[in-house]
Write an enzyme that holds these catalytic residues in place. Structure first.
Site, PDB file in Angstrom:
ATOM      1  N   HIS A 308       0.847  -1.192   0.000  1.00  0.00           N
ATOM      2  CA  HIS A 308       0.000   0.000   0.000  1.00  0.00           C
ATOM      3  C   HIS A 308       0.879   1.237   0.000  1.00  0.00           C
ATOM      4  O   HIS A 308       1.951   1.233   0.612  1.00  0.00           O
ATOM      5  CB  HIS A 308      -0.902   0.013   1.245  1.00  0.00           C
ATOM      6  CG  HIS A 308      -2.064   0.926   1.103  1.00  0.00           C
ATOM      7  ND1 HIS A 308      -1.985   2.270   1.347  1.00  0.00           N
ATOM      8  CD2 HIS A 308      -3.330   0.679   0.706  1.00  0.00           C
ATOM      9  CE1 HIS A 308      -3.157   2.808   1.120  1.00  0.00           C
ATOM     10  NE2 HIS A 308      -4.000   1.870   0.727  1.00  0.00           N
ATOM     11  N   ASP A 366      -8.003  -5.287  -0.007  1.00  0.00           N
ATOM     12  CA  ASP A 366      -8.494  -6.147  -1.088  1.00  0.00           C
ATOM     13  C   ASP A 366      -8.136  -7.614  -0.904  1.00  0.00           C
ATOM     14  O   ASP A 366      -8.599  -8.466  -1.655  1.00  0.00           O
ATOM     15  CB  ASP A 366      -7.927  -5.659  -2.438  1.00  0.00           C
ATOM     16  CG  ASP A 366      -8.502  -4.314  -2.818  1.00  0.00           C
ATOM     17  OD1 ASP A 366      -9.724  -4.172  -2.751  1.00  0.00           O
ATOM     18  OD2 ASP A 366      -7.724  -3.405  -3.154  1.00  0.00           O
TER      19      ASP A 366
HETATM   20  N1  CMC Z   1       4.166  -7.557  -4.671  1.00  0.00           N
HETATM   21  C1  CMC Z   1       5.504  -7.505  -4.827  1.00  0.00           C
HETATM   22  N2  CMC Z   1       6.243  -6.389  -4.707  1.00  0.00           N
HETATM   23  C2  CMC Z   1       5.590  -5.265  -4.393  1.00  0.00           C
HETATM   24  C3  CMC Z   1       4.190  -5.228  -4.198  1.00  0.00           C
HETATM   25  C4  CMC Z   1       3.479  -6.434  -4.342  1.00  0.00           C
HETATM   26  N3  CMC Z   1       2.150  -6.462  -4.170  1.00  0.00           N
HETATM   27  N4  CMC Z   1       3.814  -3.976  -3.905  1.00  0.00           N
HETATM   28  C5  CMC Z   1       4.942  -3.237  -3.915  1.00  0.00           C
HETATM   29  N5  CMC Z   1       6.004  -3.999  -4.206  1.00  0.00           N
HETATM   30  C6  CMC Z   1       7.404  -3.575  -4.253  1.00  0.00           C
HETATM   31  C7  CMC Z   1       7.700  -2.814  -5.535  1.00  0.00           C
HETATM   32  O1  CMC Z   1       8.169  -3.651  -6.545  1.00  0.00           O
HETATM   33  C8  CMC Z   1       8.714  -1.818  -5.084  1.00  0.00           C
HETATM   34  O2  CMC Z   1       9.966  -2.478  -5.027  1.00  0.00           O
HETATM   35  P1  CMC Z   1      11.330  -1.638  -5.345  1.00  0.00           P
HETATM   36  O3  CMC Z   1      11.428  -0.611  -4.266  1.00  0.00           O
HETATM   37  O4  CMC Z   1      12.403  -2.678  -5.268  1.00  0.00           O
HETATM   38  O5  CMC Z   1      11.149  -1.048  -6.697  1.00  0.00           O
HETATM   39  C9  CMC Z   1       8.321  -1.508  -3.632  1.00  0.00           C
HETATM   40  O6  CMC Z   1       7.600  -2.655  -3.187  1.00  0.00           O
HETATM   41  C10 CMC Z   1       7.449  -0.271  -3.504  1.00  0.00           C
HETATM   42  O7  CMC Z   1       6.387  -0.406  -4.431  1.00  0.00           O
HETATM   43  P2  CMC Z   1       5.758   0.813  -5.244  1.00  0.00           P
HETATM   44  O8  CMC Z   1       5.053   0.280  -6.430  1.00  0.00           O
HETATM   45  O9  CMC Z   1       6.800   1.857  -5.451  1.00  0.00           O
HETATM   46  O10 CMC Z   1       4.734   1.331  -4.164  1.00  0.00           O
HETATM   47  P3  CMC Z   1       3.452   2.198  -4.456  1.00  0.00           P
HETATM   48  O11 CMC Z   1       3.163   2.900  -3.202  1.00  0.00           O
HETATM   49  O12 CMC Z   1       3.652   3.019  -5.673  1.00  0.00           O
HETATM   50  O13 CMC Z   1       2.335   1.107  -4.798  1.00  0.00           O
HETATM   51  C11 CMC Z   1       0.535  -0.386  -4.629  1.00  0.00           C
HETATM   52  C12 CMC Z   1       1.339   0.712  -3.923  1.00  0.00           C
HETATM   53  C13 CMC Z   1      -0.705  -0.688  -3.805  1.00  0.00           C
HETATM   54  C14 CMC Z   1       0.085   0.101  -6.013  1.00  0.00           C
HETATM   55  C15 CMC Z   1       1.432  -1.646  -4.762  1.00  0.00           C
HETATM   56  O14 CMC Z   1       1.797  -2.105  -3.490  1.00  0.00           O
HETATM   57  C16 CMC Z   1       0.741  -2.756  -5.560  1.00  0.00           C
HETATM   58  O15 CMC Z   1       0.819  -2.753  -6.795  1.00  0.00           O
HETATM   59  N6  CMC Z   1       0.060  -3.723  -4.867  1.00  0.00           N
HETATM   60  C17 CMC Z   1      -0.695  -4.755  -5.545  1.00  0.00           C
HETATM   61  C18 CMC Z   1      -2.047  -4.220  -5.994  1.00  0.00           C
HETATM   62  C19 CMC Z   1      -2.987  -3.994  -4.831  1.00  0.00           C
HETATM   63  O16 CMC Z   1      -3.139  -4.838  -3.950  1.00  0.00           O
HETATM   64  N7  CMC Z   1      -3.671  -2.847  -4.855  1.00  0.00           N
HETATM   65  C20 CMC Z   1      -4.665  -2.485  -3.826  1.00  0.00           C
HETATM   66  C21 CMC Z   1      -4.207  -1.308  -3.015  1.00  0.00           C
HETATM   67  S1  CMC Z   1      -5.171  -1.029  -1.536  1.00  0.00           S
HETATM   68  C22 CMC Z   1      -6.774  -0.682  -2.012  1.00  0.00           C
HETATM   69  C23 CMC Z   1      -6.942   0.383  -3.027  1.00  0.00           C
HETATM   70  O17 CMC Z   1      -6.214   1.360  -3.119  1.00  0.00           O
HETATM   71  O18 CMC Z   1      -7.907   0.280  -3.767  1.00  0.00           O
END
Ligand code: CMC
Length: 426
Positions: A308, A366
């Site tokens: 998140h 989720d």
């Molecule tokens: N699985 C594996 N690695 C992950 C995941 C994951 N679910 N989420 C983040 N990472 C890693 C990512 O690769 C990155 O690694 P590095 O620093 O080495 O590049 C690090 O963690 C930080 O990730 P980010 O993408 O920069 O973080 P963000 O804040 O931009 O993204 C997120 C947040 C929710 C989009 C992401 O965690 C994600 O894609 N999760 C899976 C989709 C999901 O469950 N979404 C629902 C979010 S909560 C409800 C809502 O908002 O509707």
């Protein structure tokens, strides 16, 4: 607010500028950069808004490190246990929990707006029968502006209130109709003798030919799911609603924009993606392989329902949802449910894996919601739609907060241009 703190910024040209630091009631201070361009002839650069506050808001507070979520000061766990979705909706919209009389008045007003203009049902027939219900939701909510002209004047507080009530009241009807259309069953009209969640279940699952008994445990679980999804401060869809609304667009158009943003798998679409992922994992023996895929930098796969932007701790909503899942599965005599077992094992293994520990990736809202919705009987394609039904009150509350703020301006970010310099056309 305390405006006395100052941040000093050293510019490359040697100039030092001062920027006010503002404190909210909770959470970290913010540096007010509204005068930065004027003073420094420079913008900030923050794609994804990871360090940018876009507005002041009184509605929701999140402490992502501690895993705390408050609506108007109340903990989400307490609201899920002791409140109802419509009471929480009142709280989000008006700032305080309602008195008994106010609650009755609010619930009655919402209930009186559950029916849709009959002509809107013709609109549905224009969609293909295999259309995703989110596509239908987006289109129908946007089209509401063409049907409810008397609630599109954003400068009129009464019209804003009617539009808000209409949206909250009609979303379950619109969502259920999208589903009924997709499976070729007749639309079921709202039944105002039922409460909000019971009515939604009835419109989705009943058919005119047969008696439908509403399971109170399912209705209660759905109501709690709606509370848990009702608001989450400046997430992508809420920011989209605010940005769309900042231009003065009507509320139906703004909420349609929010629905479009919610649909993405990185946001509300993740609940659907979690079930798809669990089905793909198929057996506990395969979990490690998927965890390795999620950790592999050369693979775009991510564990859906994990991670998140704000929470660097367990999402408090996921904890409540895990308990609700147990209750619903017990009711369905499904406690040895394969997906639930897979989800719990996946959570256990991920939380004990160094990659997930280091990056502070925990289950989010989720992760368990889809398992509950599936057990209740909702098709996977309705999961994000249900999220949208719940989030409508959050969107509406933020939209109203923005419109009521005398200082609000059209949202208009700037950019770092990296294209061609000016050139001649020969
Ligand atoms: N699985 C594996 N690695 C992950 C995941 C994951 N679910 N989420 C983040 N990472 C890693 C990512 O690769 C990155 O690694 P590095 O620093 O080495 O590049 C690090 O963690 C930080 O990730 P980010 O993408 O920069 O973080 P963000 O804040 O931009 O993204 C997120 C947040 C929710 C989009 C992401 O965690 C994600 O894609 N999760 C899976 C989709 C999901 O469950 N979404 C629902 C979010 S909560 C409800 C809502 O908002 O509707």
């Amino acid at each position: 607010m305390n405006n006395k703190k100052i941040a000093k910024l050293n510019l490359p040209n040697g100039k030092v500028i001062e920027l006010p630091v503002i404190s909210g009631s909770l959470g970290p201070d913010v540096i007010d950069i509204t005068s930065l361009y004027r003073q420094a002839d420079m913008f900030t650069f923050d794609p994804g808004f990871t360090s940018t506050g876009s507005c002041k808001s009184d509605i929701t507070f999140i402490d992502g490190d501690q895993g705390i979520l408050l609506h108007r000061g109340y903990k989400i766990e307490d609201l899920a246990e002791k409140s109802s979705f419509l009471e929480t909706s009142y709280l989000l919209m008006y700032g305080d929990l309602p008195s008994k009389e106010k609650k009755l008045e609010f619930v009655n007003s919402i209930t009186m707006h559950t029916m849709l203009n009959e002509q809107i049902s013709n609109f549905y027939r224009g969609f293909k029968d295999n259309a995703h219900p989110m596509a239908i939701l987006c289109g129908v909510v946007g089209a509401m502006a063409a049907f409810y002209h008397d609630s599109t004047d954003i400068n009129n507080a009464d019209e804003r209130k009617i539009a808000s009530y209409r949206l909250i009241a009609k979303m379950p009807t619109i969502a259920a109709m999208a589903y009924k259309f997709s499976i070729g069953q007749p639309f079921v009209y709202p039944n105002n003798s039922l409460n909000y969640s019971e009515n939604f279940l009835n419109m989705v699952f009943s058919v005119p030919a047969e008696k439908y008994e509403i399971n109170p445990i399912f209705a209660d679980a759905l109501d709690k799911i709606l509370i848990l999804h009702a608001d989450h401060e400046q997430n992508a869809s809420t920011s989209t609603v605010r940005l769309a609304g900042s231009s003065g667009a009507n509320p139906f158009a703004c909420i349609a924009a929010g629905i479009a943003s919610l649909w993405g798998p990185a946001h509300g679409g993740a609940n659907e993606a979690v079930i798809k992922m669990l089905n793909e994992i198929e057996s506990i023996d395969n979990i490690k392989k998927f965890i390795d895929k999620a950790k592999d930098k050369n693979d775009s796969f991510r564990l859906m329902g994990f991670g998140h932007r704000v929470y660097k701790n367990y999402d408090p909503r996921a904890r409540v949802l895990q308990k609700i899942a147990e209750k619903v599965l017990k009711e369905k005599h499904l406690l040895d449910n394969k997906l639930f077992d897979l989800a719990k094992e996946l959570e256990y293994l991920a939380l004990n894996d160094d990659y997930f520990k280091e990056k502070k990736l925990y289950p989010n809202v989720d992760f368990y919601s889809g398992i509950i919705l599936k057990a209740i009987g909702f098709p996977v394609s309705l999961f994000t739609v249900i999220f949208a039904v719940a989030r409508t009150v959050g969107w509406i509350s933020h939209w109203n907060e923005m419109i009521s703020d005398q200082n609000s301006k059209i949202g208009r970010p700037r950019q770092l241009y990296t294209g061609k310099p000016q050139r001649e056309l020969s």
